[in-house]
Design an enzyme around this catalytic site. Sequence first.
Site, mmCIF file in Angstrom:
data_model
loop_
_atom_site.group_PDB
_atom_site.id
_atom_site.type_symbol
_atom_site.label_atom_id
_atom_site.label_comp_id
_atom_site.label_asym_id
_atom_site.label_seq_id
_atom_site.Cartn_x
_atom_site.Cartn_y
_atom_site.Cartn_z
ATOM 1 N N GLU A 55 -33.487 -4.898 24.533
ATOM 2 C CA GLU A 55 -34.252 -3.934 24.598
ATOM 3 C C GLU A 55 -33.586 -2.563 24.839
ATOM 4 O OE1 GLU A 55 -36.089 -6.574 24.630
ATOM 5 O OE2 GLU A 55 -37.757 -6.928 23.384
ATOM 6 N N GLY B 15 -39.207 -8.781 20.293
ATOM 7 C CA GLY B 15 -40.808 -8.647 19.625
ATOM 8 C C GLY B 15 -41.013 -9.338 19.166
ATOM 9 N N ALA C 15 -38.996 -5.569 16.974
ATOM 10 C CA ALA C 15 -38.990 -4.938 16.263
ATOM 11 C C ALA C 15 -38.529 -3.818 15.793
ATOM 12 C CB ALA C 15 -40.051 -3.933 17.859
ATOM 13 N N GLU D 282 -40.912 -11.749 22.005
ATOM 14 C CA GLU D 282 -42.520 -11.903 22.577
ATOM 15 C C GLU D 282 -43.461 -12.208 21.679
ATOM 16 O OE1 GLU D 282 -41.756 -8.125 22.594
ATOM 17 O OE2 GLU D 282 -41.960 -7.915 25.028
HETATM 18 N N1 COA Z 1 -34.910 -4.014 13.023
HETATM 19 C C1 COA Z 1 -35.096 -3.035 12.021
HETATM 20 N N2 COA Z 1 -33.705 -3.891 11.416
HETATM 21 C C2 COA Z 1 -33.481 -4.681 11.732
HETATM 22 C C3 COA Z 1 -33.330 -5.373 13.198
HETATM 23 C C4 COA Z 1 -34.362 -4.677 13.241
HETATM 24 N N3 COA Z 1 -34.642 -5.415 14.986
HETATM 25 N N4 COA Z 1 -32.791 -6.177 13.192
HETATM 26 C C5 COA Z 1 -32.456 -6.725 12.198
HETATM 27 N N5 COA Z 1 -32.391 -6.115 11.216
HETATM 28 C C6 COA Z 1 -31.567 -5.357 9.773
HETATM 29 C C7 COA Z 1 -30.209 -4.965 9.866
HETATM 30 O O1 COA Z 1 -30.686 -3.742 9.849
HETATM 31 C C8 COA Z 1 -30.133 -5.685 8.477
HETATM 32 O O2 COA Z 1 -30.646 -4.248 7.267
HETATM 33 P P1 COA Z 1 -29.428 -3.120 6.758
HETATM 34 O O3 COA Z 1 -29.002 -4.588 5.244
HETATM 35 O O4 COA Z 1 -30.774 -2.720 5.402
HETATM 36 O O5 COA Z 1 -28.642 -2.726 7.187
HETATM 37 C C9 COA Z 1 -30.398 -6.681 7.833
HETATM 38 O O6 COA Z 1 -31.411 -6.590 8.732
HETATM 39 C C10 COA Z 1 -29.969 -7.967 8.665
HETATM 40 O O7 COA Z 1 -28.970 -7.012 9.562
HETATM 41 P P2 COA Z 1 -27.432 -7.560 10.260
HETATM 42 O O8 COA Z 1 -27.346 -6.486 11.685
HETATM 43 O O9 COA Z 1 -26.756 -6.643 9.061
HETATM 44 O O10 COA Z 1 -27.459 -8.888 10.062
HETATM 45 P P3 COA Z 1 -26.295 -9.391 11.558
HETATM 46 O O11 COA Z 1 -26.038 -11.101 10.640
HETATM 47 O O12 COA Z 1 -24.691 -8.874 11.361
HETATM 48 O O13 COA Z 1 -27.176 -9.436 13.336
HETATM 49 C C11 COA Z 1 -28.569 -9.356 14.597
HETATM 50 C C12 COA Z 1 -27.634 -10.313 13.190
HETATM 51 C C13 COA Z 1 -29.466 -9.751 15.285
HETATM 52 C C14 COA Z 1 -27.631 -9.308 15.763
HETATM 53 C C15 COA Z 1 -28.775 -8.176 14.739
HETATM 54 O O14 COA Z 1 -29.234 -7.713 13.133
HETATM 55 C C16 COA Z 1 -28.911 -7.170 15.349
HETATM 56 O O15 COA Z 1 -28.616 -7.164 16.759
HETATM 57 N N6 COA Z 1 -30.300 -6.670 15.170
HETATM 58 C C17 COA Z 1 -31.752 -5.791 16.181
HETATM 59 C C18 COA Z 1 -31.638 -7.055 17.492
HETATM 60 C C19 COA Z 1 -32.706 -6.547 18.520
HETATM 61 O O16 COA Z 1 -32.010 -5.446 19.267
HETATM 62 N N7 COA Z 1 -33.987 -6.818 18.557
HETATM 63 C C20 COA Z 1 -34.947 -6.462 19.030
HETATM 64 C C21 COA Z 1 -35.733 -4.837 19.227
HETATM 65 S S1 COA Z 1 -36.236 -3.821 20.186
#
Ligand code: COA
Length: 258
Positions: free
Chosen positions: A135, A112, A66, A115
């Site tokens: 989460e 999500g 999400a 999910e």
């Molecule tokens: N919500 C909003 N933005 C998200 C996102 C999320 N769930 N997951 C990734 N993004 C965005 C990042 O903020 C970033 O945006 P920006 O360039 O404007 O800063 C872009 O996507 C790229 O992500 P980034 O974190 O730089 O990539 P990465 O390769 O370093 O890491 C992940 C990849 C998936 C490990 C990391 O993005 C992450 O942990 N995301 C969240 C996962 C999460 O907690 N999901 C459950 C949400 S309830």
Amino acid sequence: MSYNNLIYTIEDRVNTISINRPDKLNALNIETFSEIDHAIKSSVSNPEVRLIIITGVGDKAFVAGADIKEFVNFTMEQGFELSESGHKILTETIENCPKPIIAAINGYALGGGLEIAMACHLRVASENSKMGLPEVSLGVIPGYGGTQRLAQLIGKGRALDMIMTGKMIDAEKALDYGLINYKTSPEQLMIFTKELTEKILSNSSNAIKHAIKSVNANYQDGLNGFEIEMNEFGKCFETKEFVEGTSAFLNKRKPDFN
Ligand code: COA
């Protein structure tokens, strides 16, 4: 209809819905899940579509969860409403869709994203995929059915392990757990998924609709899956597809359900 966050295509009876926010790793904002709901409903009512594939645009993510930015300042009530709408207009629409839905997981499927994939009827993942429900690392829990469907698919012990540690697992482990049905190389993901699609489309879509409803009934409160199965079984008789399937068998030919 055109969508802001999806690419929607129909080819050879298959609708592909590609979630299209690659710069945000296809994170799901509310607009995106409303669009997915709309896209699925239009495919359900479109007789040209017999099967749906959901995937992510780009080579990095299916859906990384999400959209965290969107809910960061939510109150408890807004949190509840977000979860409720995630269930009602996203995962329940997918799970109860009478046409088969396959998740083609092409990278991160987190929160999500996993999910959505778990609500689909089948899951194919490329070897570079990473799946998890992280989460609790954000101080929240999976809210679009993850606490229920993960345990249904892989068992309570493994589900609690994944949820409490927030760890990601790769496609190999996901296959071993039964979280996905098939694993492929990234290059083969869509090719393999299309082949799977063809196999499913060679069968009766009417029977598949009744099978989906019957299998789902086991997981829905207040329903007796065995009773639902009897009803759905009965509904298959006297249909055009039943006549075709049985007469093809008796005449030693392949059925034609098109
Ligand atoms: N919500 C909003 N933005 C998200 C996102 C999320 N769930 N997951 C990734 N993004 C965005 C990042 O903020 C970033 O945006 P920006 O360039 O404007 O800063 C872009 O996507 C790229 O992500 P980034 O974190 O730089 O990539 P990465 O390769 O370093 O890491 C992940 C990849 C998936 C490990 C990391 O993005 C992450 O942990 N995301 C969240 C996962 C999460 O907690 N999901 C459950 C949400 S309830």
